[in-house]
Design a protein around this motif. Sequence first.
Motif, PDB file in Angstrom:
ATOM      1  N   MET A   1       2.553  14.324   2.063  1.00 42.31           N
ATOM      2  CA  MET A   1       1.278  13.958   2.212  1.00 42.31           C
ATOM      3  C   MET A   1       0.889  12.714   2.741  1.00 42.31           C
ATOM      4  O   MET A   1       1.646  11.479   2.512  1.00 42.31           O
ATOM      5  N   PRO A   2      -0.251  12.397   3.419  1.00 44.85           N
ATOM      6  CA  PRO A   2      -0.722  11.096   3.573  1.00 44.85           C
ATOM      7  C   PRO A   2      -0.707  10.083   2.432  1.00 44.85           C
ATOM      8  O   PRO A   2      -1.276  10.519   1.555  1.00 44.85           O
ATOM      9  N   LEU A   3      -0.221   9.077   2.344  1.00 44.63           N
ATOM     10  CA  LEU A   3      -0.192   8.135   1.183  1.00 44.63           C
ATOM     11  C   LEU A   3      -1.205   6.937   1.231  1.00 44.63           C
ATOM     12  O   LEU A   3      -1.178   6.069   0.052  1.00 44.63           O
ATOM     13  N   ASP A   4      -2.121   6.919   2.269  1.00 46.31           N
ATOM     14  CA  ASP A   4      -2.781   5.578   2.362  1.00 46.31           C
ATOM     15  C   ASP A   4      -3.607   5.188   1.235  1.00 46.31           C
ATOM     16  O   ASP A   4      -3.390   4.392   0.623  1.00 46.31           O
ATOM     17  N   ASP A   5      -4.238   6.242   0.544  1.00 46.96           N
ATOM     18  CA  ASP A   5      -5.172   6.203  -0.589  1.00 46.96           C
ATOM     19  C   ASP A   5      -4.478   5.840  -1.775  1.00 46.96           C
ATOM     20  O   ASP A   5      -4.782   4.888  -2.469  1.00 46.96           O
ATOM     21  N   LEU A   6      -3.478   6.801  -2.114  1.00 41.62           N
ATOM     22  CA  LEU A   6      -2.679   6.403  -3.215  1.00 41.62           C
ATOM     23  C   LEU A   6      -1.854   5.031  -3.130  1.00 41.62           C
ATOM     24  O   LEU A   6      -1.909   4.268  -4.309  1.00 41.62           O
ATOM     25  N   ILE A   7      -1.552   4.720  -2.025  1.00 38.65           N
ATOM     26  CA  ILE A   7      -0.813   3.133  -1.790  1.00 38.65           C
ATOM     27  C   ILE A   7      -2.019   2.201  -2.295  1.00 38.65           C
ATOM     28  O   ILE A   7      -1.709   1.243  -2.883  1.00 38.65           O
ATOM     29  N   LYS A   8      -3.024   2.389  -1.656  1.00 40.18           N
ATOM     30  CA  LYS A   8      -4.232   1.478  -1.904  1.00 40.18           C
ATOM     31  C   LYS A   8      -4.540   1.343  -3.373  1.00 40.18           C
ATOM     32  O   LYS A   8      -4.772   0.175  -3.950  1.00 40.18           O
ATOM     33  N   GLU A   9      -4.474   2.539  -4.278  1.00 38.93           N
ATOM     34  CA  GLU A   9      -5.042   2.578  -5.600  1.00 38.93           C
ATOM     35  C   GLU A   9      -3.747   2.117  -6.626  1.00 38.93           C
ATOM     36  O   GLU A   9      -3.940   1.348  -7.502  1.00 38.93           O
ATOM     37  N   TYR A  10      -2.412   2.573  -6.166  1.00 37.85           N
ATOM     38  CA  TYR A  10      -1.510   2.310  -7.357  1.00 37.85           C
ATOM     39  C   TYR A  10      -0.290   1.796  -6.630  1.00 37.85           C
ATOM     40  O   TYR A  10       0.365   1.495  -7.415  1.00 37.85           O
ATOM     41  N   GLY A  11      -0.242   1.200  -5.748  1.00 42.51           N
ATOM     42  CA  GLY A  11       0.748   0.529  -4.929  1.00 42.51           C
ATOM     43  C   GLY A  11       0.475  -0.816  -4.422  1.00 42.51           C
ATOM     44  O   GLY A  11       1.420  -1.476  -3.614  1.00 42.51           O
ATOM     45  N   GLN A  12      -0.142  -1.787  -5.051  1.00 47.50           N
ATOM     46  CA  GLN A  12      -0.516  -3.057  -4.813  1.00 47.50           C
ATOM     47  C   GLN A  12       0.740  -3.879  -4.984  1.00 47.50           C
ATOM     48  O   GLN A  12       0.891  -4.775  -4.373  1.00 47.50           O
ATOM     49  N   ASP A  13       1.221  -3.820  -6.257  1.00 45.99           N
ATOM     50  CA  ASP A  13       2.508  -4.766  -6.382  1.00 45.99           C
ATOM     51  C   ASP A  13       3.345  -4.329  -5.338  1.00 45.99           C
ATOM     52  O   ASP A  13       4.140  -5.193  -5.003  1.00 45.99           O
ATOM     53  N   MET A  14       3.623  -3.207  -5.037  1.00 47.51           N
ATOM     54  CA  MET A  14       4.566  -2.772  -3.788  1.00 47.51           C
ATOM     55  C   MET A  14       4.423  -3.783  -2.598  1.00 47.51           C
ATOM     56  O   MET A  14       5.433  -3.907  -1.855  1.00 47.51           O
ATOM     57  N   LEU A  15       3.309  -3.560  -2.287  1.00 51.93           N
ATOM     58  CA  LEU A  15       2.986  -4.162  -1.163  1.00 51.93           C
ATOM     59  C   LEU A  15       3.319  -5.828  -0.878  1.00 51.93           C
ATOM     60  O   LEU A  15       3.197  -6.255   0.249  1.00 51.93           O
ATOM     61  N   LYS A  16       3.176  -6.280  -2.158  1.00 49.75           N
ATOM     62  CA  LYS A  16       3.814  -7.808  -2.262  1.00 49.75           C
ATOM     63  C   LYS A  16       5.025  -8.202  -1.829  1.00 49.75           C
ATOM     64  O   LYS A  16       5.534  -9.166  -1.269  1.00 49.75           O
ATOM     65  N   VAL A  17       6.168  -6.979  -1.924  1.00 42.35           N
ATOM     66  CA  VAL A  17       7.586  -7.104  -1.341  1.00 42.35           C
ATOM     67  C   VAL A  17       7.895  -6.357  -0.080  1.00 42.35           C
ATOM     68  O   VAL A  17       8.897  -6.330   0.085  1.00 42.35           O
ATOM     69  N   LEU A  18       6.939  -5.342   0.175  1.00 36.36           N
ATOM     70  CA  LEU A  18       7.174  -4.443   1.085  1.00 36.36           C
ATOM     71  C   LEU A  18       6.218  -4.627   2.289  1.00 36.36           C
ATOM     72  O   LEU A  18       4.940  -4.060   1.895  1.00 36.36           O
ATOM     73  N   PRO A  19       6.145  -5.437   3.118  1.00 34.87           N
ATOM     74  CA  PRO A  19       5.190  -5.721   4.175  1.00 34.87           C
ATOM     75  C   PRO A  19       4.485  -4.563   4.755  1.00 34.87           C
ATOM     76  O   PRO A  19       5.124  -3.488   4.895  1.00 34.87           O
ATOM     77  N   MET A  20       3.324  -4.580   5.135  1.00 34.91           N
ATOM     78  CA  MET A  20       2.671  -3.293   5.665  1.00 34.91           C
ATOM     79  C   MET A  20       3.282  -2.934   7.016  1.00 34.91           C
ATOM     80  O   MET A  20       3.395  -1.863   7.338  1.00 34.91           O
ATOM     81  N   GLU A  21       4.081  -3.891   7.721  1.00 35.63           N
ATOM     82  CA  GLU A  21       4.719  -3.635   8.960  1.00 35.63           C
ATOM     83  C   GLU A  21       5.747  -2.702   8.653  1.00 35.63           C
ATOM     84  O   GLU A  21       6.203  -2.097   9.576  1.00 35.63           O
TER      85      GLU A  21
END
Length: 485
Positions: A112-132
């Motif tokens: 499934m598309p994960l954009d909304d889930l990542i935005k809501e529950y994945g903010q810590d992940m994005l600190k060490v996994l660049p959006m690129e």
Amino acid sequence: MKTRKMLIFLVLMLVSISILAACSDKKEVEGKLETLTILYPGDENDRMTEFLENEFSEKMAADLGLKVKVIFVPWAQYWEQKDIMLAANEPIDLYWDGLPDLSTIVNKKQSMPLDDLIKEYGQDMLKVLPMEQFQGAMIDGKIQGIPSAYAPSSAMYQLVAVRQDILEAVGMSEVKTPDDLKEFATRAAEKFPEMKGPADIVFKPLTRYFADEQYNWIAVEDLVVFGEDSKKAYSYYESEAFQEVAKFNRSMYDAGLYSEDLTIKYNERDSRMQTGLYLWVEGSLGKEMEIIDAIKANAPDARVKTYLLADDKPRYITATGGEVLGIPVTAPNPEGAIKFVNWIYKSKENYQLALYGVEGKDYEIVDGRIKKLTPSEFFYEWMFRNQNYQMFGPDVAQESIDNYKSWDDKAILSASLGFRFNNEKVKLIETALKEVAGKDLAAIRSGFVDFETGYPKAIKKLKAAGIDEYVAEIQRQLDEFLASK
């Protein structure tokens, strides 16, 4: 005396009540936990079972309110079982697969598309996994999975992890060519008859060596490659490079250096290598660090070194990760799946617990290096590796670490980086092509079937199944993608 007995009775009653209350509280807590089900490739070991039921279970309950259930499926059956279970809408929340299969995964509604889930529950992940990092897992601008591993990645799957101790014992120091591999296997068979030969046919490293231009695989079943110089899509099995790979591997079979398992049980190549009885396996940067402990458990003096054939040819970054973590459209708990992945990347402590176990029991940190105290595997390091948290063992040479960290410095970004083929218009053709590739061409690729007699027949089947139309559709989408960059 009666007073003493009464006191003992009261104490026992209080203890019983406390135990019952504790049990009741535990059941109440468990009842409030949400279940997260992970489909996972490989075999479960005893320590992993204990870990999942105790230390990890307690941490998941306390931090995330989750009860994590891991379904282990042996490597040889993993992809087939994954398709069967997801098609049957079994309650799977998270699973692992390959990025080249992303369009198939999406069209089968396995992701499934994960954009909304990542935005809501994945903010810590994005600190060490660049959006690129996520652009390799996008289709039509939507994130369809979480790419596994954030680490140096150029020339991915083009390397060979070799038993360096055996190589040196037979009078060789390095491997640079396919002929070097053959010479190594020949000498090892003579000097170490207890060894079982190569664990893998390493067709992608061999393709790197034989190809006039570097290739990047951009379709399922390795059907189609992208030429880095020509910027064109090609049928891999019809390429001159594939033909050279197949001929080389046939010569290895004819010389008695390959076993039938390399074809029949291809997906078990890593498991074979870890028995300590095999000579080499397809590698990626740092592969020797991943597998050395498992090999040493069976061959204590083993040393593994990774080589890049045709080292003088350019190294391309072709994907931001070779694999992907997917959440099915039918997942009962997609929020829990994102929370789980986010938790792993939230801190170094979480990362180490998931990948290495309990400090002091399963590993210890000495002078900035991680020393494993047990040979047990936890969640695969290669599946969640992150260069912000990655640890190196005490036996890894500093030279190897420096080479690892600087590996991508001279790498070239592939023009196809971020391209994901949408197979919607050619699904039936793709299914037919996969059948030919699996039943006919895989055996030729491995050298298991005579090239001169088997190859023309297999290509005829490939043509009849629609390979030309399939490549043309990929080229059309590829042209659109390149024009939009």
